[in-house]
Scaffold this active site. Structure first.
Site, PDB file in Angstrom:
ATOM      1  N   SER A 123     -27.137  18.736   2.756  1.00  0.00           N
ATOM      2  CA  SER A 123     -28.056  18.100   3.695  1.00  0.00           C
ATOM      3  C   SER A 123     -27.991  18.800   5.054  1.00  0.00           C
ATOM      4  CB  SER A 123     -27.749  16.601   3.804  1.00  0.00           C
ATOM      5  OG  SER A 123     -28.798  15.907   4.417  1.00  0.00           O
ATOM      6  N   GLU A 222     -34.564  21.234  -0.889  1.00  0.00           N
ATOM      7  CA  GLU A 222     -34.511  19.801  -1.195  1.00  0.00           C
ATOM      8  C   GLU A 222     -34.651  19.039   0.109  1.00  0.00           C
ATOM      9  OE1 GLU A 222     -31.940  17.344  -0.376  1.00  0.00           O
ATOM     10  OE2 GLU A 222     -31.056  18.810   0.981  1.00  0.00           O
ATOM     11  N   HIS A 285     -30.094  14.904  -2.781  1.00  0.00           N
ATOM     12  CA  HIS A 285     -29.688  13.531  -2.536  1.00  0.00           C
ATOM     13  C   HIS A 285     -29.924  12.712  -3.811  1.00  0.00           C
ATOM     14  CE1 HIS A 285     -30.430  15.193   1.471  1.00  0.00           C
ATOM     15  NE2 HIS A 285     -29.677  14.228   1.964  1.00  0.00           N
TER      16      HIS A 285
END
Length: 315
Positions: A123, A222, A285
């Site tokens: 992330s 992502e 995630h």
């Protein structure tokens, strides 16, 4: 890393740190957002069950608004862990926001002189992955974090836990990553170094020295909680900045809580590149988070929904 030998472009993996062994010490630090203590303890206990000795950064539980303490303290914890010869891996507690802010507080010369070790996070930690590749020439791991939603709440599925432990301890066992339900947007085969990570962070790093061109690379993408129009905007920014020029292929992960239409956006914006594209590759995630090496050469067979690593993620 791409080099040219007698006019031929040769792609080689970045330096790979050594795999872990049971009993190794790992440091958990918080370079981004504030950490939930209960999630952190649950995630660290999972690391202990893997057979690892876990030490926490001094400021891992600090909080300063939307950050896990001051920039200086977050950077100090990371650098101290990296320079500690007894530590074999540095694991980021969670993402959120803030990793970009520590980059200019790290002594990259000193860190380059330390023994290479495993670096794990995802992330927001994308900013640090880019920096480790740029400043240290080091391959890193994009994967679950101890205080993240899935591992820190006990919701990470067993397949992801198995993939993480095999990547850390027996990386030769996970040279092939297959996701049968992945969506083929553009068929084809391609090889290149795996680069990328979280889309929002990649777009935010445009203009920074750490964001190297993705020429010849297989790009991983992502994100979470981003509407399709925002995904479109970030992809357009990267396209206009020339970052995708000469890319070999694109492997998109999960788009948790991003709404409908992400596949259409990916195909609309990236399809004209004329390279293989797959979507839904189970990293990012969510409950399933495969551990993806960055800085390692791989081959994508889009129609087989398969990535084959040219060499193990860790040495």
């Amino acid at each position: 890393m791409a080099v040219r030998r007698q006019g031929v472009r040769v792609v080689a993996s970045l330096q790979r740190p050594a795999r872990l062994r049971r009993g190794d010490r790992v440091a958990v630090v918080a370079p981004s957002g504030p950490v939930d203590e209960r999630r952190l303890e649950r995630g660290c206990e999972a690391l202990r069950r893997f057979g690892l000795e876990v030490v926490l950064g001094e400021h891992a539980l600090d909080q300063r608004g939307f950050l896990a303490g001051t920039d200086e303290d977050r950077a100090a914890d990371l650098q101290k862990a990296w320079l500690d010869d007894s530590v074999r891996a540095v694991v980021c507690a969670r993402g959120g926001y803030g990793a970009m802010r520590v980059l200019d507080h790290l002594d990259w010369t000193a860190m380059a002189g330390a023994e290479p070790k495993v670096f794990l996070g995802s992330s927001d930690i994308t900013a640090l992955h880019l920096a480790f590749q740029h400043h240290l020439g080091l391959a890193t791991l994009f994967g679950p974090m101890p205080a993240g939603f899935a591992l820190g709440t006990g919701q990470l599925d067993q397949a992801s836990i198995t993939h993480l432990t095999r990547t850390l301890f027996t990386p030769g066992d996970v040279r092939e990553i297959v996701v049968p339900h992945a969506e083929v947007l553009v068929p084809g085969r391609a090889s290149g170094m795996l680069v990328g990570g979280n889309l929002a962070l990649l777009a935010a790093c445009v203009g920074a020295p750490e964001l190297r061109p993705a020429e010849g690379a297989i790009v991983l993408l992502e994100d979470v909680n981003e509407a399709p129009y925002r995904i479109d905007r970030m992809l357009t920014q990267l396209l206009r900045a020339g970052w995708f020029a000469g890319v070999a292929a694109i492997v998109a992960g999960t788009w948790v809580d991003c709404g409908e239409g992400v596949s259409e956006v990916l195909l609309d914006r990236l399809g004209p590149l004329g390279v293989p594209i797959v979507n839904g590759f189970d990293f990012g995630h969510g409950r399933r988070q495969l551990t993806m090496p960055l800085g390692v050469v791989a081959e994508l067979d889009a129609e087989a929904r398969k990535l084959v690593l040219g060499e193990p993620a860790l040495a």
